[in-house]
Write a protein that holds these residues in place. Sequence first.
Motif, PDB file in Angstrom:
ATOM      1  N   CYS A 112      74.231  55.056  55.427  1.00  0.00           N
ATOM      2  CA  CYS A 112      75.450  54.339  55.078  1.00  0.00           C
ATOM      3  C   CYS A 112      75.908  53.441  56.225  1.00  0.00           C
ATOM      4  O   CYS A 112      75.365  53.479  57.326  1.00  0.00           O
ATOM      5  CB  CYS A 112      76.559  55.334  54.729  1.00  0.00           C
ATOM      6  N   SER A 113      76.953  52.658  55.980  1.00  0.00           N
ATOM      7  CA  SER A 113      77.527  51.826  57.038  1.00  0.00           C
ATOM      8  C   SER A 113      78.321  52.713  57.985  1.00  0.00           C
ATOM      9  O   SER A 113      78.675  53.845  57.652  1.00  0.00           O
ATOM     10  CB  SER A 113      78.461  50.775  56.428  1.00  0.00           C
ATOM     11  N   ILE A 114      78.638  52.179  59.156  1.00  0.00           N
ATOM     12  CA  ILE A 114      79.367  52.990  60.140  1.00  0.00           C
ATOM     13  C   ILE A 114      80.790  53.285  59.658  1.00  0.00           C
ATOM     14  O   ILE A 114      81.351  54.346  59.950  1.00  0.00           O
ATOM     15  CB  ILE A 114      79.374  52.301  61.525  1.00  0.00           C
ATOM     16  N   GLU A 115      81.396  52.364  58.901  1.00  0.00           N
ATOM     17  CA  GLU A 115      82.737  52.621  58.370  1.00  0.00           C
ATOM     18  C   GLU A 115      82.710  53.746  57.334  1.00  0.00           C
ATOM     19  O   GLU A 115      83.605  54.591  57.294  1.00  0.00           O
ATOM     20  CB  GLU A 115      83.315  51.342  57.757  1.00  0.00           C
ATOM     21  N   THR A 116      81.684  53.752  56.495  1.00  0.00           N
ATOM     22  CA  THR A 116      81.541  54.827  55.520  1.00  0.00           C
ATOM     23  C   THR A 116      81.285  56.144  56.234  1.00  0.00           C
ATOM     24  O   THR A 116      81.802  57.191  55.842  1.00  0.00           O
ATOM     25  CB  THR A 116      80.382  54.531  54.550  1.00  0.00           C
ATOM     26  N   LEU A 117      80.488  56.085  57.310  1.00  0.00           N
ATOM     27  CA  LEU A 117      80.211  57.291  58.084  1.00  0.00           C
ATOM     28  C   LEU A 117      81.500  57.855  58.675  1.00  0.00           C
ATOM     29  O   LEU A 117      81.693  59.071  58.716  1.00  0.00           O
ATOM     30  CB  LEU A 117      79.214  56.980  59.200  1.00  0.00           C
ATOM     31  N   ARG A 118      82.396  56.983  59.124  1.00  0.00           N
ATOM     32  CA  ARG A 118      83.676  57.459  59.660  1.00  0.00           C
ATOM     33  C   ARG A 118      84.474  58.203  58.585  1.00  0.00           C
ATOM     34  O   ARG A 118      85.106  59.219  58.859  1.00  0.00           O
ATOM     35  CB  ARG A 118      84.490  56.280  60.199  1.00  0.00           C
ATOM     36  N   THR A 119      84.431  57.689  57.380  1.00  0.00           N
ATOM     37  CA  THR A 119      85.135  58.355  56.274  1.00  0.00           C
ATOM     38  C   THR A 119      84.538  59.722  55.999  1.00  0.00           C
ATOM     39  O   THR A 119      85.253  60.713  55.828  1.00  0.00           O
ATOM     40  CB  THR A 119      85.066  57.499  54.995  1.00  0.00           C
ATOM     41  N   LEU A 120      83.215  59.789  55.958  1.00  0.00           N
ATOM     42  CA  LEU A 120      82.536  61.065  55.734  1.00  0.00           C
ATOM     43  C   LEU A 120      82.838  62.050  56.861  1.00  0.00           C
ATOM     44  O   LEU A 120      83.081  63.242  56.626  1.00  0.00           O
ATOM     45  CB  LEU A 120      81.028  60.849  55.624  1.00  0.00           C
ATOM     46  N   LYS A 121      82.840  61.567  58.096  1.00  0.00           N
ATOM     47  CA  LYS A 121      83.130  62.424  59.238  1.00  0.00           C
ATOM     48  C   LYS A 121      84.555  62.951  59.185  1.00  0.00           C
ATOM     49  O   LYS A 121      84.827  64.115  59.503  1.00  0.00           O
ATOM     50  CB  LYS A 121      82.903  61.659  60.547  1.00  0.00           C
ATOM     51  N   SER A 122      85.475  62.097  58.789  1.00  0.00           N
ATOM     52  CA  SER A 122      86.867  62.509  58.674  1.00  0.00           C
ATOM     53  C   SER A 122      87.008  63.642  57.662  1.00  0.00           C
ATOM     54  O   SER A 122      87.736  64.620  57.891  1.00  0.00           O
ATOM     55  CB  SER A 122      87.733  61.315  58.260  1.00  0.00           C
ATOM     56  N   ASN A 123      86.300  63.519  56.533  1.00  0.00           N
ATOM     57  CA  ASN A 123      86.314  64.588  55.527  1.00  0.00           C
ATOM     58  C   ASN A 123      85.687  65.866  56.071  1.00  0.00           C
ATOM     59  O   ASN A 123      86.164  66.978  55.808  1.00  0.00           O
ATOM     60  CB  ASN A 123      85.559  64.132  54.274  1.00  0.00           C
ATOM     61  N   GLU A 124      84.616  65.713  56.813  1.00  0.00           N
ATOM     62  CA  GLU A 124      83.934  66.860  57.416  1.00  0.00           C
ATOM     63  C   GLU A 124      84.879  67.586  58.382  1.00  0.00           C
ATOM     64  O   GLU A 124      84.980  68.826  58.372  1.00  0.00           O
ATOM     65  CB  GLU A 124      82.692  66.382  58.174  1.00  0.00           C
ATOM     66  N   PHE A 125      85.607  66.816  59.212  1.00  0.00           N
ATOM     67  CA  PHE A 125      86.534  67.422  60.164  1.00  0.00           C
ATOM     68  C   PHE A 125      87.643  68.186  59.441  1.00  0.00           C
ATOM     69  O   PHE A 125      88.044  69.275  59.864  1.00  0.00           O
ATOM     70  CB  PHE A 125      87.153  66.347  61.066  1.00  0.00           C
ATOM     71  N   SER A 126      88.138  67.607  58.353  1.00  0.00           N
ATOM     72  CA  SER A 126      89.205  68.266  57.590  1.00  0.00           C
ATOM     73  C   SER A 126      88.730  69.601  57.021  1.00  0.00           C
ATOM     74  O   SER A 126      89.464  70.596  57.021  1.00  0.00           O
ATOM     75  CB  SER A 126      89.686  67.362  56.449  1.00  0.00           C
ATOM     76  N   TYR A 127      87.500  69.611  56.539  1.00  0.00           N
ATOM     77  CA  TYR A 127      86.939  70.834  55.966  1.00  0.00           C
ATOM     78  C   TYR A 127      86.879  71.953  57.011  1.00  0.00           C
ATOM     79  O   TYR A 127      87.350  73.065  56.775  1.00  0.00           O
ATOM     80  CB  TYR A 127      85.532  70.552  55.422  1.00  0.00           C
ATOM     81  N   PHE A 128      86.320  71.649  58.185  1.00  0.00           N
ATOM     82  CA  PHE A 128      86.173  72.683  59.202  1.00  0.00           C
ATOM     83  C   PHE A 128      87.518  73.067  59.823  1.00  0.00           C
ATOM     84  O   PHE A 128      87.714  74.216  60.220  1.00  0.00           O
ATOM     85  CB  PHE A 128      85.188  72.237  60.284  1.00  0.00           C
TER      86      PHE A 128
END
Length: 236
Positions: free
Chosen positions: A45-61
């Motif tokens: 994915c693009s780096i902006e999309t990756l930031r969104t995915l990472k943000s969701n990942e952080f929220s989960y943990f």
Amino acid sequence: MDVHNNLYVKCLNGTSGVAEVLTAYDKGLIPAESVPVLMDVVPDCSIETLRTLKSNEFSYFCTKNIEAGIDVEMSDGSVEHFSLTNDDQLNILRNITNALMGLEELEYHADGCPQKTYNVEDMNRIYSTMQAKVNSETTYRNNLREWIQKIEDFDTLFNVKYGAEIPEEHWTEGWRNIQTRVARAIEAKENPSEPETSEVSEPEALSDTTENEGIVSKVVNAVTKKKTRKKKAETE
């Protein structure tokens, strides 16, 4: 559930695009616990999309770490563990509210233990430790989110995991305050200058929010005033 399963299989097979994954996640078709797994199957994915995915990942943990709970040392020296799901947090807050209303015997239970009566001092310890835990995890998560906004290298961003040490130059004011309090608490424990007191006190690691500090302060003041009235009555 079928939509989630089909999309999940497509992700694993590499036939589902990132946009489709994110759209399904936003609509609640993909549960939060799948996000860390999805991170490993959509690296194109693009780096902006990756930031969104990472943000969701952080929220989960962050949520998982909070729900895992806290160990609290009671006034008698014993240590009890308390989970912190949303319902658990509400129940603890309800007990603190009851304490503010003048109740001295508060019903609750530690994990795996039968319900029992806690005094105000111990319930205050549970509440204060809960607030410190929630504040620490959410402040760390928010700092992670801010930090990754400044990372422009895709591989570096992809490898940032929840629990990673944030470089000090990227600390937010909130996270810096928590680190300062933690260091101060460790120093005080290693070099005690004053004997411990059995009086109810407001812990060092409380949340920064005025609302949380106010609630605990009210409990402390209520207990102190009650003890003063009791001592006064005994001497008369």
